[in-house]
Write a protein that holds these residues in place. Structure first.
Motif, PDB file in Angstrom:
ATOM      1  N   MET B 258      45.700  43.730  44.783  1.00 43.37           N
ATOM      2  CA  MET B 258      44.951  43.403  43.562  1.00 43.37           C
ATOM      3  C   MET B 258      45.562  44.103  42.367  1.00 43.37           C
ATOM      4  SD  MET B 258      41.072  43.712  44.871  1.00 43.37           S
ATOM      5  CE  MET B 258      40.286  43.918  43.295  1.00 43.37           C
ATOM      6  N   LEU B 259      45.853  45.405  42.564  1.00 41.42           N
ATOM      7  CA  LEU B 259      46.458  46.161  41.471  1.00 41.42           C
ATOM      8  C   LEU B 259      47.827  45.597  41.113  1.00 41.42           C
ATOM      9  CD1 LEU B 259      46.052  48.621  39.649  1.00 41.42           C
ATOM     10  CD2 LEU B 259      47.244  49.973  41.337  1.00 41.42           C
ATOM     11  N   ALA B 260      48.572  45.157  42.134  1.00 45.91           N
ATOM     12  CA  ALA B 260      49.923  44.653  41.878  1.00 45.91           C
ATOM     13  C   ALA B 260      49.876  43.379  41.049  1.00 45.91           C
ATOM     14  CB  ALA B 260      50.649  44.401  43.200  1.00 45.91           C
ATOM     15  N   VAL B 261      49.018  42.414  41.425  1.00 41.83           N
ATOM     16  CA  VAL B 261      48.977  41.180  40.638  1.00 41.83           C
ATOM     17  C   VAL B 261      48.414  41.459  39.255  1.00 41.83           C
ATOM     18  CG1 VAL B 261      48.864  39.613  42.587  1.00 41.83           C
ATOM     19  CG2 VAL B 261      46.765  40.454  41.599  1.00 41.83           C
ATOM     20  N   SER B 262      47.528  42.449  39.173  1.00 40.30           N
ATOM     21  CA  SER B 262      46.981  42.806  37.870  1.00 40.30           C
ATOM     22  C   SER B 262      48.069  43.420  36.973  1.00 40.30           C
ATOM     23  CB  SER B 262      45.840  43.779  38.097  1.00 40.30           C
ATOM     24  OG  SER B 262      45.244  44.109  36.922  1.00 40.30           O
ATOM     25  N   PHE B 263      48.910  44.285  37.567  1.00 38.78           N
ATOM     26  CA  PHE B 263      50.023  44.869  36.810  1.00 38.78           C
ATOM     27  C   PHE B 263      50.986  43.778  36.349  1.00 38.78           C
ATOM     28  CE2 PHE B 263      50.125  49.491  38.534  1.00 38.78           C
ATOM     29  CZ  PHE B 263      49.169  49.822  37.617  1.00 38.78           C
ATOM     30  N   LEU B 264      51.230  42.823  37.230  1.00 41.14           N
ATOM     31  CA  LEU B 264      52.150  41.751  36.858  1.00 41.14           C
ATOM     32  C   LEU B 264      51.566  40.926  35.719  1.00 41.14           C
ATOM     33  CD1 LEU B 264      54.906  40.787  37.721  1.00 41.14           C
ATOM     34  CD2 LEU B 264      53.824  39.121  39.181  1.00 41.14           C
ATOM     35  N   LEU B 265      50.255  40.735  35.748  1.00 41.89           N
ATOM     36  CA  LEU B 265      49.566  40.032  34.661  1.00 41.89           C
ATOM     37  C   LEU B 265      49.767  40.784  33.344  1.00 41.89           C
ATOM     38  CD1 LEU B 265      47.166  37.779  34.215  1.00 41.89           C
ATOM     39  CD2 LEU B 265      45.800  39.807  34.010  1.00 41.89           C
ATOM     40  N   VAL B 266      49.616  42.118  33.415  1.00 40.34           N
ATOM     41  CA  VAL B 266      49.777  42.932  32.213  1.00 40.34           C
ATOM     42  C   VAL B 266      51.195  42.811  31.670  1.00 40.34           C
ATOM     43  CG1 VAL B 266      49.771  45.299  31.389  1.00 40.34           C
ATOM     44  CG2 VAL B 266      47.935  44.497  32.838  1.00 40.34           C
ATOM     45  N   PHE B 308      49.154  51.309  30.153  1.00 39.47           N
ATOM     46  CA  PHE B 308      49.485  50.351  31.209  1.00 39.47           C
ATOM     47  C   PHE B 308      48.499  50.445  32.373  1.00 39.47           C
ATOM     48  CE2 PHE B 308      52.035  49.135  34.933  1.00 39.47           C
ATOM     49  CZ  PHE B 308      52.315  47.843  34.556  1.00 39.47           C
ATOM     50  N   LEU B 309      48.218  51.705  32.795  1.00 42.11           N
ATOM     51  CA  LEU B 309      47.292  51.882  33.916  1.00 42.11           C
ATOM     52  C   LEU B 309      45.907  51.376  33.543  1.00 42.11           C
ATOM     53  CD1 LEU B 309      48.239  55.352  35.387  1.00 42.11           C
ATOM     54  CD2 LEU B 309      48.644  53.114  36.345  1.00 42.11           C
ATOM     55  N   VAL B 310      45.464  51.677  32.312  1.00 38.01           N
ATOM     56  CA  VAL B 310      44.123  51.249  31.907  1.00 38.01           C
ATOM     57  C   VAL B 310      44.031  49.728  31.917  1.00 38.01           C
ATOM     58  CG1 VAL B 310      42.572  51.124  29.927  1.00 38.01           C
ATOM     59  CG2 VAL B 310      43.537  53.302  30.603  1.00 38.01           C
ATOM     60  N   LYS B 311      45.078  49.065  31.423  1.00 35.56           N
ATOM     61  CA  LYS B 311      45.063  47.596  31.419  1.00 35.56           C
ATOM     62  C   LYS B 311      45.029  47.043  32.840  1.00 35.56           C
ATOM     63  CE  LYS B 311      47.791  46.740  27.304  1.00 35.56           C
ATOM     64  NZ  LYS B 311      49.127  46.240  26.928  1.00 35.56           N
ATOM     65  N   GLY B 312      45.841  47.643  33.716  1.00 32.95           N
ATOM     66  CA  GLY B 312      45.842  47.182  35.108  1.00 32.95           C
ATOM     67  C   GLY B 312      44.480  47.376  35.755  1.00 32.95           C
ATOM     68  N   TYR B 313      43.843  48.537  35.488  1.00 33.75           N
ATOM     69  CA  TYR B 313      42.522  48.808  36.061  1.00 33.75           C
ATOM     70  C   TYR B 313      41.496  47.834  35.510  1.00 33.75           C
ATOM     71  CZ  TYR B 313      44.119  53.232  38.017  1.00 33.75           C
ATOM     72  OH  TYR B 313      44.767  54.185  38.743  1.00 33.75           O
ATOM     73  N   LEU B 314      41.629  47.483  34.222  1.00 36.79           N
ATOM     74  CA  LEU B 314      40.690  46.523  33.646  1.00 36.79           C
ATOM     75  C   LEU B 314      40.839  45.167  34.341  1.00 36.79           C
ATOM     76  CD1 LEU B 314      40.687  47.208  29.821  1.00 36.79           C
ATOM     77  CD2 LEU B 314      38.840  47.525  31.452  1.00 36.79           C
ATOM     78  N   GLY B 315      42.074  44.791  34.671  1.00 37.75           N
ATOM     79  CA  GLY B 315      42.286  43.542  35.401  1.00 37.75           C
ATOM     80  C   GLY B 315      41.580  43.575  36.747  1.00 37.75           C
ATOM     81  N   VAL B 316      41.703  44.705  37.466  1.00 38.82           N
ATOM     82  CA  VAL B 316      41.045  44.823  38.771  1.00 38.82           C
ATOM     83  C   VAL B 316      39.530  44.807  38.595  1.00 38.82           C
ATOM     84  CG1 VAL B 316      40.741  46.300  40.759  1.00 38.82           C
ATOM     85  CG2 VAL B 316      42.986  46.014  39.782  1.00 38.82           C
ATOM     86  N   ALA B 317      39.040  45.489  37.541  1.00 34.57           N
ATOM     87  CA  ALA B 317      37.594  45.506  37.296  1.00 34.57           C
ATOM     88  C   ALA B 317      37.087  44.091  37.034  1.00 34.57           C
ATOM     89  CB  ALA B 317      37.275  46.418  36.119  1.00 34.57           C
TER      90      ALA B 317
END
Lengths: 208, 396
Positions: B258-266, B308-317
């Motif tokens: 989940m975090l990986a696809v979210s990071f890729l989205l970011v 970057f981490l905050v954006k990725g976490y927001l995607g997961v949230a």
């Protein structure tokens, strides 16, 4: 003591690739075969990464390792009548497979050892691991006809002869694939029409 | 960095080994702590959506030590292997998923230049490796020797193999706009402010963003696409026979992907490590700090990693929020969603973005205002960024 990590990982990956390839051959269970095949192909992609060919390694993972998933699913769906499928191989098939495999090995070894730098062991011992170079950009440019690797030894860069891109072969392959897809769809349709015309098989005769 | 360490250690070999170990441990630690945080977040968020409190006691306020308690409990559980299982594959399957989910992070930079392994084909590598997680699931489903597991695994295979196509196609849209599949290059292109993010580049990338997010949720089996583990129909799908630590490994793989696809989205759409407003650059400009100073670069990268981490976490949230809000689809609806909507949409966005790039190679305003406007824009910033700025202003 300094471990030469490049050699270490080369041997690790090479032994994994060969060992799991043998395991595919000597295993009886179709799902385990697929699992070993995945590990073997994954180790080959590791060799590609080690050689600095990132794009090729990722391609190997996507196409071969990812494609094996589909193979695995179809293998299970089409052959699993019992919980554990054992593939029994007869003696004649073993002999045939051994002959074909040995011939292919001979061809590959002959090709590999005909590469001039490989024949001198001194060059191999002193060879440095390849530096990480961009691979995707030149590949993409080569696709549209800009062969970066040939630019240097071509003083007359304005003439486009000898700089043929990969676009035409790529298009030919993709047209082939479309033909295969259309053919597969056609075959599937034809069979459905046949089974619709024939009376449906009673439920109790359906294979379990 | 290796040369720097070698000055103190006296050997390039030792320094290289140490530096590789540092990178591996750093990537693993960041991802593992993120995963622990997400299990807590999932419980808290689901509780709030269902008007409960969720964990409140472990670790004092907010139950923030709940992941540790969960982990200890799962470690102490009995490790069961069904009698009908294929023991080798049953044991190996969770680790296949785990390896695939964690290898992705090796190629994902957290800030400009902060990456364990800078791959030229990084986005492609991430997509290729993230698609391998399904292997572990299929193996687990088959090896469990249970019909629920096999059903779940077959659903997973059908779903992931189908959704990979629109996922990759919609990921190609921003790649095409950026003209690179190197994540660092794509990230650096989006500097400046949220109007430079690729999601706001043109209407087609904006639509591709939503297609990508839908397919990303489906490809990591989160509700409303969690058919492989649909607990109302399949007990727990491919995880039915798993317990204790191996079950935990599957869960870690799920949250990590989940975090990986979210990071890729970011990376692809939401500006990578650049905040919505160029605050760090603004502060440097106001205080007169030279931006090229090594310490200034370090602080900017640190801030970028945080963003970057905050954006990725927001995607997961957001994915967790979706899970506890939307009902589960049926399997035919899942396939309809993919083949009838996501796939044609992503193909149309791909063609549309290509036409847009052909029509407005330097942005909309440059075409409207003539070549002079583009020249003055381009004087201050790189051409691609200037074009994007002009384009974003043209849309408002």
């Amino acid at each position: 003591m300094a471990v030469h990590w490049h050699s270490f990982f080369f041997w690790l990956m090479a032994i994994m690739a060969c060992g799991f390839a043998l395991a595919v051959v000597f295993s009886n269970n179709i799902v385990r075969m697929a699992f070993y095949l995945i590990l073997s192909l994954g180790a080959v992609s590791g060799l590609f990464f080690l050689a600095g060919a990132d794009f090729l390694g990722a391609m190997q993972l996507m196409i071969y390792v990812g494609g094996t998933v589909v193979l695995l699913v179809f293998g299970v769906m089409l052959t699993a009548r019992r919980p554990w499928v054992d593939m029994q191989t007869s003696g004649g098939q073993w002999v045939l497979a051994a002959v074909v495999g040995a011939l292919l090995l001979a061809v590959l070894l002959q090709t590999a050892f005909s590469v001039p730098p490989w024949q001198s062991s001194a060059a191999a011992a002193g060879a440095l691991p390849p530096a990480a170079e961009p691979t995707a950009g030149p590949l993409g440019l080569a696709m549209v006809g800009v062969r970066v690797e040939r630019m240097a030894d071509r003083p007359a860069a304005e003439s486009s002869s000898g700089l043929a891109g990969y676009l035409l072969p790529f298009e030919i392959v993709s047209v082939h694939l479309v033909v295969v897809l259309v053919g597969a769809a056609y075959l599937a349709r034809a069979r459905r029409r046949l089974s619709a015309a024939a009376p449906a098989r009673p439920l109790e005769e359906a294979p379990q | 960095m290796v040369d720097f360490l070698a000055q103190y250690l006296g050997s390039v070999w030792l320094a290289g080994t140490l530096w590789a170990l540092v990178q591996v441990v750093l990537v693993l630690t960041v991802v593992m702590i993120s995963v622990a945080f997400f299990t807590w977040l999932e419980r808290k968020e689901s509780a709030r959506i269902q008007d409960r409190l969720g964990p409140t006691r472990v670790g004092g306020r907010f139950g923030w030590l709940q992941p540790v308690a969960d982990g200890l409990k799962l470690l102490m559980k009995e490790d069961l292997i069904p009698a009908a299982a294929d023991r080798v594959l049953f044991r190996a399957a969770p680790y296949v998923s785990f390896c695939a989910a964690f290898t992705v992070f090796v190629a994902l930079p957290v800030a400009s230049g902060w990456v364990a392994l800078r791959l030229d084909a990084g986005v492609f590598f991430v997509l290729a490796v993230a698609g391998l997680e399904v292997l572990g699931v299929v193996l687990a489903g088959y090896a469990s020797g249970s019909k629920w597991s096999l059903f779940g695994a077959m659903r997973e295979a059908a779903q992931v193999v189908s959704y990979e196509v629109p996922l990759a196609l919609s990921a190609v849209v921003p790649v095409m706009v950026a003209g690179s599949i190197d994540p660092v290059t794509i990230g650096d292109l989006q500097a400046g402010g949220f109007w430079n993010w690729l999601v706001f580049h043109d209407p087609f990338t904006f639509a591709a963003f939503f297609v990508y997010f839908t397919c990303a949720v489906a490809s990591v089996n989160r509700a409303p696409f969690d058919l492989p583990e649909a607990e109302s129909e399949l007990v727990a799908g491919f995880m039915t026979e798993y317990s204790g630590f191996r079950w935990r490994v599957f869960f870690m793989a799920e949250y990590a992907s989940m975090l990986a696809v979210s990071f890729l989205l970011v990376f692809l759409f939401l500006g990578a490590w650049h905040g919505p407003l160029p605050l760090v650059a603004g502060v440097y400009a106001v205080l007169g700090i030279p931006a090229g100073h090594p310490l200034a670069i370090f602080v900017a990268q640190l801030a970028g990693a945080g963003v970057f981490l905050v954006k990725g976490y927001l995607g997961v949230a957001t994915m967790i929020w979706l899970r506890w809000t939307l009902p589960r689809l049926r399997i035919d609806q899942v396939m309809t969603m993919c083949l009838k909507y996501c796939l044609p949409l992503s193909a149309a966005m791909f063609l549309g973005a290509a036409v847009w790039l052909y029509a407005f190679p330097a942005g909309v305003t440059s075409r409207l205002l003539g070549p002079g406007a583009a020249a003055t824009e381009a004087a201050g910033s790189p051409p691609a960024v200037a074009g994007r700025t002009a384009l974003a202003e043209g849309e408002r």
